[in-house]
Design an enzyme around this catalytic site. Sequence first.
Site, PDB file in Angstrom:
ATOM      1  N   SER A 253      28.185 -17.550  33.523  1.00  0.00           N
ATOM      2  CA  SER A 253      27.205 -16.583  33.054  1.00  0.00           C
ATOM      3  C   SER A 253      27.928 -15.471  32.293  1.00  0.00           C
ATOM      4  CB  SER A 253      26.384 -16.053  34.232  1.00  0.00           C
ATOM      5  OG  SER A 253      25.217 -15.399  33.783  1.00  0.00           O
TER       6      SER A 253
ATOM      7  N   ASP B 168      17.235 -23.713  32.487  1.00  0.00           N
ATOM      8  CA  ASP B 168      17.832 -22.416  32.801  1.00  0.00           C
ATOM      9  C   ASP B 168      16.878 -21.321  32.333  1.00  0.00           C
ATOM     10  OD1 ASP B 168      19.406 -20.052  32.837  1.00  0.00           O
ATOM     11  OD2 ASP B 168      21.235 -21.244  32.669  1.00  0.00           O
TER      12      ASP B 168
ATOM     13  N   HIS C 222      19.842 -21.881  36.691  1.00  0.00           N
ATOM     14  CA  HIS C 222      21.022 -21.054  36.423  1.00  0.00           C
ATOM     15  C   HIS C 222      21.855 -20.757  37.668  1.00  0.00           C
ATOM     16  CE1 HIS C 222      23.271 -18.207  33.907  1.00  0.00           C
ATOM     17  NE2 HIS C 222      23.292 -17.397  34.967  1.00  0.00           N
TER      18      HIS C 222
END
Length: 469
Positions: free
Chosen positions: A228, A371, A403
């Site tokens: 991320s 996601d 995610h």
Amino acid sequence: MTWATHRRADWILNALLSKNAPMDIGNLASAVETGAEWIGRAPHEELQAKARPLLPTEDPFYEPPPGYQHATPGTVLRSRDVELAFLGLIPQRTMATQLLYRTTDMNGRPEATATTVIVPADVTPDRPCPVLSYQCAIDAVSSRCFPSYALRRRAQAIGSLAQLEYLLIAAALAEGWAVSIPDHEGRTGTWGAPFEPGYFILDGVRAALNAERLGLSSSAPVALWGYSGGGLATAWAAELCADYAPELDIVGAVLGSPVGDLGNTFSRLNGTYMSGLPAMVIAALVHIYPDLDRVIDEHASDEGRALLRRLESMTTVGAVLRMVKKDVGEFLDRPLEEILTMPEVQHVFDSIRLGAKVPTPPVLIVQAVHDYLIDVEDIDRLADGYSAGGADVTYHRDAFNEHLLLHPLSAPMALRWLQDRYARRPLSDHLIRTKWPTMFNPATYVGMARLAVIAAKVITGKAVHHRPL
């Protein structure tokens, strides 16, 4: 030049020959005039076990000494031993060393930041080990979320993602790897800034290899890993390493859901349950893009500007909770769509987009199709661009996960891939567009069982021993 200055010049010239003090000879005179006596003998602070850590914004450790700008990138400026604790509460049976080092900001100017380095207990100069730079998802402006603070014992960092990511850092230590955990947003929390996260990461590795007390080999193989916001920072390092740090032996980089296009992500998340994330990016970027700051100053309401200032002091989770379902457009005097098309804003979005360069080390990209934070099409384009440019790309495009869940579930795969890169095994998979979900792969659960054992030891404060996956 006085006798004392001559003496200092002689000392610095001798210091230049030491491993810990690389410096441009052309800058020697300037260094002498600024009194840079620290060069070559970076001061070290022993462990202060009972002291509560100060926030980086209040801690003099983070302030670079006079003359630091004359040192070459990666030079250690000072160091200290620190205690680590899971969630700041559960002491870990491992010692860490923090390094303040000279690096470079997005405009090429000298800067300093810190990294926390953990070295397995059995490593000696005769038994070198690989080095992993692990980039936490800082995703905040507040120094409370910097790993160098959040990972320490007695740190008050509730809502910092770095505290949870220690579980994966421990898994890397169990592989027998040394781990560098840089503050890749620098000392001011410039989340979303282009280029400089890569510089900060690569110079953190240089600093770890330069620090003689750590016992790492200067020729150790190096890998990068992040997810991320940490994946975004890792991607910058992978793109920049060939030009910025060609001497480092970087064998591979794992880019987990790496936020390929922050502009698209802003539009995607604004007004959702996760609108705090793009709002914090704006809070950070106004400090490094004067034109963006001017747009905000001209078109944001007093309430909107006050909200941005409050976000700067919040942890990641705190900001997300504060901004649930908030639409940034509510704080503007013009429609948000009009603001986003302004040249000043488009320039920012264009400059912070990944893909300007092609990574030279092999990369493993991990991305969930479903996601809700990062648009899979952005990562498809990034993977295609890297591959078309000649990069060795393995793309795990997970058809089932989302995610947050994909990060731990993909960790066993990432660890195995990194093992193969350290061992110089040939790559067998390239640009896989859709992949059998990790959730349905039996090897995932073998790896997850081992990660569960490691997590249990971390949570109970027991030692995590070297045991490769």
